[in-house]
Design a protein around this motif. Structure first.
Motif, PDB file in Angstrom:
ATOM      1  N   PHE A 112      68.822  26.168  -8.936  1.00  0.00           N
ATOM      2  CA  PHE A 112      69.579  26.362  -7.700  1.00  0.00           C
ATOM      3  C   PHE A 112      68.633  26.449  -6.505  1.00  0.00           C
ATOM      4  CE2 PHE A 112      71.572  29.487  -4.734  1.00  0.00           C
ATOM      5  CZ  PHE A 112      72.579  28.661  -4.259  1.00  0.00           C
ATOM      6  N   ILE A 113      67.573  27.222  -6.627  1.00  0.00           N
ATOM      7  CA  ILE A 113      66.582  27.360  -5.548  1.00  0.00           C
ATOM      8  C   ILE A 113      65.940  26.005  -5.254  1.00  0.00           C
ATOM      9  CG2 ILE A 113      64.334  28.380  -4.965  1.00  0.00           C
ATOM     10  CD1 ILE A 113      65.359  30.902  -6.499  1.00  0.00           C
ATOM     11  N   ASN A 114      65.625  25.247  -6.302  1.00  0.00           N
ATOM     12  CA  ASN A 114      65.035  23.923  -6.112  1.00  0.00           C
ATOM     13  C   ASN A 114      66.000  22.989  -5.381  1.00  0.00           C
ATOM     14  OD1 ASN A 114      62.782  24.853  -7.476  1.00  0.00           O
ATOM     15  ND2 ASN A 114      63.299  23.854  -9.395  1.00  0.00           N
ATOM     16  N   ALA A 115      67.299  23.053  -5.719  1.00  0.00           N
ATOM     17  CA  ALA A 115      68.296  22.210  -5.062  1.00  0.00           C
ATOM     18  C   ALA A 115      68.450  22.604  -3.588  1.00  0.00           C
ATOM     19  CB  ALA A 115      69.641  22.304  -5.780  1.00  0.00           C
ATOM     20  N   LEU A 116      68.482  23.907  -3.304  1.00  0.00           N
ATOM     21  CA  LEU A 116      68.553  24.363  -1.907  1.00  0.00           C
ATOM     22  C   LEU A 116      67.333  23.872  -1.129  1.00  0.00           C
ATOM     23  CD1 LEU A 116      69.748  28.083  -2.185  1.00  0.00           C
ATOM     24  CD2 LEU A 116      71.101  26.095  -1.506  1.00  0.00           C
ATOM     25  N   THR A 117      66.163  23.995  -1.742  1.00  0.00           N
ATOM     26  CA  THR A 117      64.918  23.549  -1.105  1.00  0.00           C
ATOM     27  C   THR A 117      64.975  22.059  -0.813  1.00  0.00           C
ATOM     28  OG1 THR A 117      63.660  25.316  -2.197  1.00  0.00           O
ATOM     29  CG2 THR A 117      62.401  23.431  -1.398  1.00  0.00           C
ATOM     30  N   ASP A 118      65.409  21.276  -1.796  1.00  0.00           N
ATOM     31  CA  ASP A 118      65.505  19.812  -1.603  1.00  0.00           C
ATOM     32  C   ASP A 118      66.458  19.482  -0.457  1.00  0.00           C
ATOM     33  OD1 ASP A 118      63.790  19.489  -3.750  1.00  0.00           O
ATOM     34  OD2 ASP A 118      65.372  18.914  -5.166  1.00  0.00           O
ATOM     35  N   ASN A 119      67.596  20.172  -0.380  1.00  0.00           N
ATOM     36  CA  ASN A 119      68.581  19.900   0.664  1.00  0.00           C
ATOM     37  C   ASN A 119      68.109  20.356   2.038  1.00  0.00           C
ATOM     38  OD1 ASN A 119      70.270  18.596  -1.108  1.00  0.00           O
ATOM     39  ND2 ASN A 119      71.459  20.419  -1.575  1.00  0.00           N
ATOM     40  N   LEU A 120      67.364  21.445   2.089  1.00  0.00           N
ATOM     41  CA  LEU A 120      66.764  21.884   3.361  1.00  0.00           C
ATOM     42  C   LEU A 120      65.772  20.832   3.858  1.00  0.00           C
ATOM     43  CD1 LEU A 120      66.042  25.684   2.863  1.00  0.00           C
ATOM     44  CD2 LEU A 120      67.174  24.680   4.844  1.00  0.00           C
ATOM     45  N   GLU A 121      65.015  20.300   2.927  1.00  0.00           N
ATOM     46  CA  GLU A 121      63.981  19.327   3.287  1.00  0.00           C
ATOM     47  C   GLU A 121      64.589  18.053   3.875  1.00  0.00           C
ATOM     48  OE1 GLU A 121      59.735  18.261   1.261  1.00  0.00           O
ATOM     49  OE2 GLU A 121      61.483  18.168  -0.051  1.00  0.00           O
ATOM     50  N   LYS A 122      65.839  17.739   3.512  1.00  0.00           N
ATOM     51  CA  LYS A 122      66.516  16.538   3.994  1.00  0.00           C
ATOM     52  C   LYS A 122      67.102  16.697   5.396  1.00  0.00           C
ATOM     53  CE  LYS A 122      67.829  15.174  -0.671  1.00  0.00           C
ATOM     54  NZ  LYS A 122      68.948  15.092  -1.615  1.00  0.00           N
ATOM     55  N   LEU A 123      67.139  17.935   5.917  1.00  0.00           N
ATOM     56  CA  LEU A 123      67.739  18.166   7.239  1.00  0.00           C
ATOM     57  C   LEU A 123      66.972  17.426   8.328  1.00  0.00           C
ATOM     58  CD1 LEU A 123      68.572  21.974   7.136  1.00  0.00           C
ATOM     59  CD2 LEU A 123      70.145  20.069   6.921  1.00  0.00           C
TER      60      LEU A 123
END
Length: 128
Positions: A117-128
């Motif tokens: 979950f943390i990895n997915a949040l991190t990946d999605n933040l990085e796409k902003l």
């Protein structure tokens, strides 16, 4: 139990990112693809992911350098902290840190899904 996300650079100024993370409805865009339900509330949000129970988080504290989300459930004691640092013009370095107090059996069951979950949040933040 402590878990860390990788440090990333987000293409937003720290001020813009903080403003976004103050709004519960904006967290929907950061959720993993396995999101099944999301409901923004006045002081936080609740969501469910495929194969996991519903989780309610409240936005505990937002400062210029930190965003803290805490469990809204009295039966689960955990927090998710995002550390924010300037990384140049319109760029912010972000790292997510999870801290939870769980018994060894629960820890064994939730550690891998939480890290994912943390990895997915991190990946999605990085796409902003």
């Amino acid at each position: 139990m402590n878990l860390e996300g990788r440090k990333i650079t987000v293409n937003k100024s720290r001020e813009d990112l903080v403003a976004m993370l103050k709004k519960p409805e904006d967290y929907r865009h950061l959720m993993p693809e396995s999101l099944q339900n999301f409901e923004a509330r006045e002081d936080g949000f609740k969501f469910s992911l495929k194969g996991m129970p519903e989780i309610a988080l409240k936005i505990e504290n937002v400062t210029d350098n930190e965003v803290v989300l805490k469990s809204a459930s009295s039966s689960l004691d955990f927090s998710l902290t995002g550390n924010l640092n300037d990384a140049g013009e319109n760029k912010t370095e972000v790292q997510l840190l999870f801290h939870g107090e769980f018994n060894p059996f629960i820890k064994m069951m939730v550690e891998k899904p939480l890290q994912n979950f943390i990895n997915a949040l991190t990946d999605n933040l990085e796409k902003l």
